[in-house]
Design a protein around this motif. Sequence first.
Motif, mmCIF file in Angstrom:
data_model
loop_
_atom_site.group_PDB
_atom_site.id
_atom_site.type_symbol
_atom_site.label_atom_id
_atom_site.label_comp_id
_atom_site.label_asym_id
_atom_site.label_seq_id
_atom_site.Cartn_x
_atom_site.Cartn_y
_atom_site.Cartn_z
ATOM 1 N N GLY A 91 0.829 -1.195 0.000
ATOM 2 C CA GLY A 91 0.000 0.000 0.000
ATOM 3 C C GLY A 91 0.868 1.250 0.000
ATOM 4 N N PRO A 92 0.490 2.278 0.760
ATOM 5 C CA PRO A 92 1.284 3.507 0.776
ATOM 6 C C PRO A 92 2.651 3.341 1.421
ATOM 7 C CG PRO A 92 -0.472 3.611 2.403
ATOM 8 C CD PRO A 92 -0.732 2.386 1.578
ATOM 9 N N GLN A 93 2.891 2.217 2.095
ATOM 10 C CA GLN A 93 4.174 2.060 2.775
ATOM 11 C C GLN A 93 5.343 1.830 1.818
ATOM 12 O OE1 GLN A 93 4.361 0.147 6.675
ATOM 13 N NE2 GLN A 93 2.204 -0.434 6.450
ATOM 14 N N TYR A 94 5.048 1.649 0.525
ATOM 15 C CA TYR A 94 6.163 1.563 -0.425
ATOM 16 C C TYR A 94 6.995 2.846 -0.378
ATOM 17 C CZ TYR A 94 3.932 4.809 -3.686
ATOM 18 O OH TYR A 94 3.389 5.927 -4.256
ATOM 19 N N MET A 95 6.352 3.993 -0.073
ATOM 20 C CA MET A 95 7.095 5.258 -0.047
ATOM 21 C C MET A 95 8.161 5.240 1.030
ATOM 22 S SD MET A 95 4.420 8.317 -0.926
ATOM 23 C CE MET A 95 3.806 8.452 0.749
ATOM 24 N N ASN A 96 7.826 4.675 2.188
ATOM 25 C CA ASN A 96 8.804 4.607 3.273
ATOM 26 C C ASN A 96 10.028 3.811 2.852
ATOM 27 O OD1 ASN A 96 6.589 5.689 4.582
ATOM 28 N ND2 ASN A 96 6.138 3.843 5.745
ATOM 29 N N MET A 120 8.889 2.835 10.443
ATOM 30 C CA MET A 120 8.954 2.499 9.018
ATOM 31 C C MET A 120 9.497 1.094 8.833
ATOM 32 S SD MET A 120 10.426 5.815 7.024
ATOM 33 C CE MET A 120 9.798 7.461 7.271
ATOM 34 N N ALA A 121 10.597 0.796 9.499
ATOM 35 C CA ALA A 121 11.241 -0.510 9.348
ATOM 36 C C ALA A 121 10.362 -1.639 9.860
ATOM 37 C CB ALA A 121 12.582 -0.515 10.083
ATOM 38 N N ALA A 122 9.474 -1.320 10.815
ATOM 39 C CA ALA A 122 8.586 -2.334 11.377
ATOM 40 C C ALA A 122 7.295 -2.494 10.586
ATOM 41 C CB ALA A 122 8.263 -1.988 12.826
ATOM 42 N N GLY A 123 7.067 -1.616 9.592
ATOM 43 C CA GLY A 123 5.857 -1.712 8.778
ATOM 44 C C GLY A 123 4.640 -1.109 9.427
ATOM 45 N N ARG A 124 4.843 -0.129 10.294
ATOM 46 C CA ARG A 124 3.720 0.455 11.030
ATOM 47 C C ARG A 124 3.427 1.905 10.639
ATOM 48 N NH1 ARG A 124 6.575 -2.014 15.568
ATOM 49 N NH2 ARG A 124 7.411 0.057 16.041
ATOM 50 N N ALA A 125 4.172 2.475 9.686
ATOM 51 C CA ALA A 125 4.082 3.907 9.407
ATOM 52 C C ALA A 125 3.439 4.177 8.049
ATOM 53 C CB ALA A 125 5.471 4.539 9.448
ATOM 54 N N VAL A 126 2.527 5.151 8.022
ATOM 55 C CA VAL A 126 1.928 5.620 6.774
ATOM 56 C C VAL A 126 2.221 7.115 6.658
ATOM 57 C CG1 VAL A 126 -0.205 5.947 5.471
ATOM 58 C CG2 VAL A 126 0.107 3.883 6.853
ATOM 59 N N TRP A 127 2.851 7.489 5.539
ATOM 60 C CA TRP A 127 3.211 8.878 5.281
ATOM 61 C C TRP A 127 2.472 9.388 4.052
ATOM 62 C CZ3 TRP A 127 7.723 11.950 7.046
ATOM 63 C CH2 TRP A 127 8.318 11.421 8.204
ATOM 64 N N THR A 163 -2.921 15.140 -2.782
ATOM 65 C CA THR A 163 -2.027 14.523 -1.809
ATOM 66 C C THR A 163 -2.451 13.080 -1.576
ATOM 67 O OG1 THR A 163 -1.761 16.681 -0.762
ATOM 68 C CG2 THR A 163 -1.004 14.768 0.462
ATOM 69 N N SER A 164 -1.649 12.163 -2.074
ATOM 70 C CA SER A 164 -1.957 10.746 -1.919
ATOM 71 C C SER A 164 -1.813 10.317 -0.461
ATOM 72 C CB SER A 164 -1.018 9.898 -2.784
ATOM 73 O OG SER A 164 -1.153 10.227 -4.146
ATOM 74 N N TYR A 165 -2.767 9.476 0.002
ATOM 75 C CA TYR A 165 -2.717 8.788 1.292
ATOM 76 C C TYR A 165 -2.929 9.699 2.496
ATOM 77 C CZ TYR A 165 -0.047 6.192 -2.183
ATOM 78 O OH TYR A 165 0.377 5.623 -3.343
ATOM 79 N N ALA A 166 -3.255 10.984 2.269
ATOM 80 C CA ALA A 166 -3.353 11.916 3.400
ATOM 81 C C ALA A 166 -4.443 11.510 4.383
ATOM 82 C CB ALA A 166 -3.605 13.336 2.894
ATOM 83 N N ASP A 210 -7.476 7.728 -2.619
ATOM 84 C CA ASP A 210 -6.052 7.952 -2.891
ATOM 85 C C ASP A 210 -5.639 9.412 -2.737
ATOM 86 O OD1 ASP A 210 -5.618 5.331 -3.393
ATOM 87 O OD2 ASP A 210 -4.934 5.558 -5.445
ATOM 88 N N ILE A 211 -6.477 10.358 -3.153
ATOM 89 C CA ILE A 211 -6.023 11.747 -3.245
ATOM 90 C C ILE A 211 -6.898 12.675 -2.411
ATOM 91 C CG2 ILE A 211 -4.843 11.532 -5.453
ATOM 92 C CD1 ILE A 211 -7.369 12.479 -6.833
ATOM 93 N N HIS A 212 -6.279 13.773 -1.967
ATOM 94 C CA HIS A 212 -6.937 14.672 -1.010
ATOM 95 C C HIS A 212 -6.463 16.109 -1.197
ATOM 96 C CE1 HIS A 212 -6.424 10.661 0.772
ATOM 97 N NE2 HIS A 212 -7.569 10.859 1.390
ATOM 98 N N GLU A 213 -7.260 17.020 -0.646
ATOM 99 C CA GLU A 213 -6.812 18.370 -0.345
ATOM 100 C C GLU A 213 -6.387 18.398 1.118
ATOM 101 O OE1 GLU A 213 -9.448 21.607 -2.507
ATOM 102 O OE2 GLU A 213 -10.701 20.103 -1.516
ATOM 103 N N VAL A 214 -5.340 19.163 1.400
ATOM 104 C CA VAL A 214 -4.892 19.309 2.784
ATOM 105 C C VAL A 214 -4.691 20.801 3.055
ATOM 106 C CG1 VAL A 214 -3.200 18.644 4.531
ATOM 107 C CG2 VAL A 214 -3.695 17.086 2.637
#
Length: 385
Positions: A91-96, A120-127, A163-166, A210-214
């Motif tokens: 999912g979005p964690q590919y970015m990390n 990030m290394a543990a697979g718990r972060a979404v950016w 903004t993807s994944y916001a 997938d996409i947003h305004e922030v």
Amino acid sequence: MNFEWTPEQRALRERVRALLARELPPDWEHISRHGPGSPAQTAFSLAFCPKLAAEGLLVPHWPAAHGGRDAPAWEHFIIGEELFAAGEPRGPQYMNANFIGATLMKFGTPQQQARYLPDMAAGRAVWCQGFSEPSAGSDLAALATRAMPRGEEYVINGSKVWTSYAGMAQTCFLLARTDAGKGGIAIFLVPMDTPGITVRPIPSLIGHGDIHEVFFDDVVVPAAARLGEEGQAWAIIGYALSLERVGLARYAFSRRVLDRMVGELTAQDRFADSAVRAQAAQALAACEAARLLVYRVVDERARGLPPSAVSNLARVAVVKADHAVSDFALAHFGDALCGDRWPLVLAHHERAIAAGIASGAAEIQLNLVANDWLQLPRESRLERS
């Protein structure tokens, strides 16, 4: 030049495929159909990525000190090819794994690294990444979001778009202006639960969530949230984007979809037509051209060479491969793009629509190729006359 994989690399592919066969649910194609930023796929990634991490397959190329195992760049890329061909269960964690983590390791303070890299290394972060704005899409130099210094803080006002994944992100990799010009841009690592941040989803033909305004309204962050120095952002962005633009092995997904369609045409006794075979061959050639150009970028990275315009060439080739396979689907499986009968083909078609826009518009990539690779003058012949 030797294009063969080593026995160890082939074994790694088989290991990843076995893990996918074991962990992906029977309805995975329907889950992944909605895109990596959808609530369903993001939630799945938060269960799946810790399993990848436990197997040493999430960030193997990272230094051991940051949760990796100092594996070569090629090992990470082989894993990424297999995951993306399967519909990207990270999912979005590919970015990390691909670029945010590496950027923090290169430019972040020890405190920033200690705060963000373990999750990030543990697979718990979404950016998410706060780059594009209503009046500044691929032209990042035109961004207007302001970060005004106030003692040991910055006050951020402005907005981001596309903004993807916001909607499910915990942290934003945010670009904001502290002064005029390229030198007046800074990067901030902003927790998304900071008061003053509003996120609104954008309804879209492609992706679901997938996409947003922030919007940032008097958002206060400490100076310690700034990544690098004021004025250093342009170099940091260039480094990050050089990793992001080829970090997605989109051609692997395109090749999988093309193979599925050719198999279906063969089963229906429709693949004997020479025109059909010729179009399939053109799509296959586009996938292979993209793959080999991306491999060149990975090879440069593996040898420690600085980012070059080859990454822009590869990005353009990946877009062309996506479009060639999507055109083949439109020509021979138009009914599959209506409804949800064939989610794999429909997912590819929707992602191909955005392929020339995400991670920098294809036109911007071509401008960079003209400037950095061909070294053409910026002004046209008409303008000189």
